[in-house]
Write a protein that holds these residues in place. Structure first.
Motif, PDB file in Angstrom:
ATOM      1  N   ALA A  12       0.886  -1.270   0.052  1.00 54.66           N
ATOM      2  CA  ALA A  12       0.231   0.049  -0.031  1.00 54.66           C
ATOM      3  C   ALA A  12       0.798   1.249   0.033  1.00 54.66           C
ATOM      4  O   ALA A  12       0.716   2.269  -0.707  1.00 54.66           O
ATOM      5  N   LEU A  13       1.987   1.223   0.804  1.00 58.12           N
ATOM      6  CA  LEU A  13       2.755   2.372   0.821  1.00 58.12           C
ATOM      7  C   LEU A  13       3.472   2.563  -0.719  1.00 58.12           C
ATOM      8  O   LEU A  13       3.635   3.723  -0.954  1.00 58.12           O
ATOM      9  N   LEU A  14       3.972   1.479  -1.083  1.00 59.38           N
ATOM     10  CA  LEU A  14       4.721   1.701  -2.505  1.00 59.38           C
ATOM     11  C   LEU A  14       3.730   2.375  -3.487  1.00 59.38           C
ATOM     12  O   LEU A  14       3.948   3.112  -4.267  1.00 59.38           O
ATOM     13  N   VAL A  15       2.253   1.557  -3.651  1.00 59.76           N
ATOM     14  CA  VAL A  15       1.337   2.257  -4.496  1.00 59.76           C
ATOM     15  C   VAL A  15       1.191   3.688  -4.239  1.00 59.76           C
ATOM     16  O   VAL A  15       1.059   4.482  -5.204  1.00 59.76           O
ATOM     17  N   GLN A  59       1.823   6.679  -6.778  1.00 57.71           N
ATOM     18  CA  GLN A  59       0.917   7.598  -7.222  1.00 57.71           C
ATOM     19  C   GLN A  59       1.217   9.012  -7.012  1.00 57.71           C
ATOM     20  O   GLN A  59       0.894   9.819  -7.834  1.00 57.71           O
ATOM     21  N   TRP A  60       1.924   8.986  -6.027  1.00 60.58           N
ATOM     22  CA  TRP A  60       2.241  10.669  -5.604  1.00 60.58           C
ATOM     23  C   TRP A  60       3.263  11.158  -6.622  1.00 60.58           C
ATOM     24  O   TRP A  60       2.953  12.164  -7.076  1.00 60.58           O
ATOM     25  N   ILE A  61       4.259  10.201  -6.943  1.00 60.49           N
ATOM     26  CA  ILE A  61       5.078  10.682  -7.995  1.00 60.49           C
ATOM     27  C   ILE A  61       4.763  10.915  -9.318  1.00 60.49           C
ATOM     28  O   ILE A  61       4.691  11.862 -10.136  1.00 60.49           O
ATOM     29  N   ALA A  62       3.607  10.208  -9.804  1.00 57.18           N
ATOM     30  CA  ALA A  62       2.922  10.295 -11.075  1.00 57.18           C
ATOM     31  C   ALA A  62       2.039  11.559 -10.940  1.00 57.18           C
ATOM     32  O   ALA A  62       1.925  12.014 -12.255  1.00 57.18           O
ATOM     33  N   ASN A  63       1.682  11.862 -10.034  1.00 58.75           N
ATOM     34  CA  ASN A  63       0.587  13.165  -9.897  1.00 58.75           C
ATOM     35  C   ASN A  63       1.118  14.417  -9.496  1.00 58.75           C
ATOM     36  O   ASN A  63       0.479  15.308  -9.227  1.00 58.75           O
ATOM     37  N   THR A  64       2.617  14.358  -9.153  1.00 64.39           N
ATOM     38  CA  THR A  64       3.303  15.554  -8.664  1.00 64.39           C
ATOM     39  C   THR A  64       3.925  16.168  -9.941  1.00 64.39           C
ATOM     40  O   THR A  64       4.719  15.393 -10.473  1.00 64.39           O
ATOM     41  N   ASP A  65       3.845  17.565  -9.921  1.00 63.57           N
ATOM     42  CA  ASP A  65       4.564  18.339 -10.787  1.00 63.57           C
ATOM     43  C   ASP A  65       6.024  18.676 -10.135  1.00 63.57           C
ATOM     44  O   ASP A  65       6.000  19.463  -9.281  1.00 63.57           O
ATOM     45  N   PHE A  66       7.105  18.549 -10.685  1.00 62.51           N
ATOM     46  CA  PHE A  66       8.356  18.566 -10.235  1.00 62.51           C
ATOM     47  C   PHE A  66       9.012  19.875 -11.075  1.00 62.51           C
ATOM     48  O   PHE A  66      10.378  19.768 -10.904  1.00 62.51           O
ATOM     49  N   ALA A  67       8.476  20.665 -11.307  1.00 61.36           N
ATOM     50  CA  ALA A  67       8.907  21.982 -12.051  1.00 61.36           C
ATOM     51  C   ALA A  67       9.897  22.387 -11.080  1.00 61.36           C
ATOM     52  O   ALA A  67      10.853  23.057 -11.413  1.00 61.36           O
ATOM     53  N   ALA A 126       6.423  22.420  -0.518  1.00 60.16           N
ATOM     54  CA  ALA A 126       7.691  22.028   0.462  1.00 60.16           C
ATOM     55  C   ALA A 126       7.526  20.451   0.509  1.00 60.16           C
ATOM     56  O   ALA A 126       8.528  19.824   0.757  1.00 60.16           O
ATOM     57  N   VAL A 127       6.122  19.724   0.194  1.00 63.41           N
ATOM     58  CA  VAL A 127       6.056  18.555   0.107  1.00 63.41           C
ATOM     59  C   VAL A 127       6.816  17.635  -1.008  1.00 63.41           C
ATOM     60  O   VAL A 127       7.112  16.591  -1.187  1.00 63.41           O
TER      61      VAL A 127
END
Length: 480
Positions: free
Chosen positions: A57-60, A64-72, A446-447
């Protein structure tokens, strides 16, 4: 009457004689290992299933967080995270320094590994030549993090630079492995020289680097004379001291005459600065800490009192207070009219002293762990007090405190984040600066930036911890 061999090699052989002779392998196939360790009864099976579900569950969630986050914010501030405000037109110096540092690590590790391999074969101990796959397993965290960080770059030079660093590391390690033993025995001096040169490539030849080169060549001279049949009486001591002074002085003036101007470290920043401060703090703090530990056990009251006073004062004050002291008051202790060092230099002086005080107590614990009978036996065999400490006591004491010493190294690396208290732009401070940029204010990024910083600290701390455990296993710490 048999003569007692007092050489360093002989003592080293005696100390390593009890190295783990190689316990029989107990590795099981994956299926049997899981059955034995994870599903050997009903409650262990239940715990395994629950923990496995939580990990999945943690890995999923992370994916998901990496896929939905903008790292601009990371892409735009990557250079700031890595090297702070280092100017673009001086980046060539930085890449040259990185390549020289890679050469230092590659050559020294290759030569040292080959020497250890040959020594083990000579003593009929289990020996296996290190493989590149094995090295990748040991340092995968740092390699993965560097590749991950560079993947955010928007230009080609960071990719080419990282590739050049890896190629240099591979080539120089092979070179260090293949060179003859006479050269490999001098690898610590050659490697240290390359490391100092990597520093000179940035800072120039007019500062502390020329002193470091002079001291290095002086020490190298003493080493070379020690390999020859020079008497250990007053005449031999005078020869060693005179030769070291002459050679070290010549090296100092040659480097000084080069007159290469550098770029001061006041504007260094990012992860590069965290690593640099850690290396300097440990490089200077370790020998100073060993001297403090020996001073605390000295029978001379003045030396013992001075050592105890320094250690107890520094250990009794938080590092934050010492950094503020360096920023506000340490300059008052310099002579009137003299040019004050920069804020970062003053902070590094404090960090070196802080590191030395803790290392001193760790080493003192190791010194107390050496049986008194060994010291008495060494004295009875005719060794001088200095030789007893150098050949018998310190090798065993330092071996016994490897876990605590590495813990102190990791702690110091993480403590470099406290430099932000005095306004130094280290990597944690960069995170706050990146979030304060106009286009990112109020977006709660910051997250994104703090986990990025945490990954950098984790990769290096994890690798140091893993290498510590490997070294403990090879030296048999805690098993004999």
């Amino acid at each position: 009457m048999n003569r007692i061999d007092h050489s360093a090699d002989a003592v080293s052989a005696m100390i390593t004689a009890g190295v783990d002779k190689g316990a029989p392998s107990t590795k099981l196939p994956p299926g049997q290992w899981m059955k034995k360790n994870l599903f050997n009864n009903w409650y262990n099976s239940a715990i395994t299933v629950v923990m496995g579900a939580l990990i999945v569950a943690l890995l999923v969630g992370v994916v998901q967080w990496i896929a939905n986050t903008d790292f601009a914010i990371i892409r735009k501030s990557l250079r700031l995270f890595m090297i702070g405000q280092y100017p673009r037109d001086e980046l060539t110096r930085l890449w040259v320094s990185f390549l020289l540092m890679a050469a230092t690590l590659g050559f020294t590790s290759g030569a040292t590994a080959h020497n250890a391999y040959e020594d083990a074969l000579e003593k009929e101990l289990p020996a296996e030549r290190p493989t590149w796959l094995g090295l990748l397993r040991r340092f995968w965290a740092i390699v993965a993090i560097l590749v991950f960080f560079v993947s955010f770059a928007r230009t080609l030079p960071p990719y080419l630079g990282l590739a050049a660093v890896f190629v240099t590391l591979v080539v120089t390690r092979e070179l260090g492995w293949r060179l003859p033993r006479a050269v490999r025995d001098r690898a610590p001096f050659i490697g240290t020289g390359l490391g100092i040169t990597s520093f000179l490539a940035i800072a120039g030849t007019g500062g502390l680097g020329r002193w470091a080169i002079g001291i290095l060549f002086a020490a190298w001279t003493v080493f070379e004379i020690g390999r020859r049949d020079v008497p250990s009486d007053h005449r031999g001591t005078a020869i060693r001291a005179g030769a070291a002074l002459v050679v070290g002085g010549i090296a100092f003036f040659i480097v000084h005459a080069l007159g290469i101007e550098g770029y001061g470290w006041d504007d260094w920043g990012g992860l590069h600065l965290n690593i640099f401060v850690t290396v300097v703090g440990l490089g200077l703090g370790l020998p100073f800490g060993i001297l403090l530990a020996l001073g605390r056990r000295s029978e001379l009251p003045i030396i013992k009192a001075a050592s105890v006073l320094f250690i107890e004062f520094v250990r009794g004050v938080p590092l934050i207070s010492l950094l503020l002291f360096s920023n506000l008051m340490l300059g008052l202790f310099f002579p009137l009219g003299s040019e004050l060092p920069s804020e970062l230099t003053l902070a590094m002086i404090v960090i070196m002293g802080f590191s030395a005080a803790y290392i001193a107590e760790i080493v003192r614990g190791g010194l107390q762990s050496v049986p008194k009978g060994q010291i008495e036996a060494a004295q009875a065999s005719g060794l001088s007090p200095g030789a007893v400490q150098r050949l018998v006591v310190l090798p065993q004491a330092l071996r016994n405190v490897i876990p605590a010493m590495v813990g102190q190294f990791i702690s110091l690396f993480k403590d470099t984040s406290l430099l932000s208290i005095i306004g130094v732009i280290e990597i944690l401070n960069v995170s706050a600066i990146a979030n304060a940029q106009t286009e990112f204010i109020g977006k709660g990024l910051a997250v994104v930036t703090y986990p990025f910083v945490a990954l950098a600290f984790w990769a290096f701390a994890y690798t140091m911890s893993k290498e510590s455990r490997r070294l403990e296993t090879k030296l048999g710490v805690g098993t004999r």
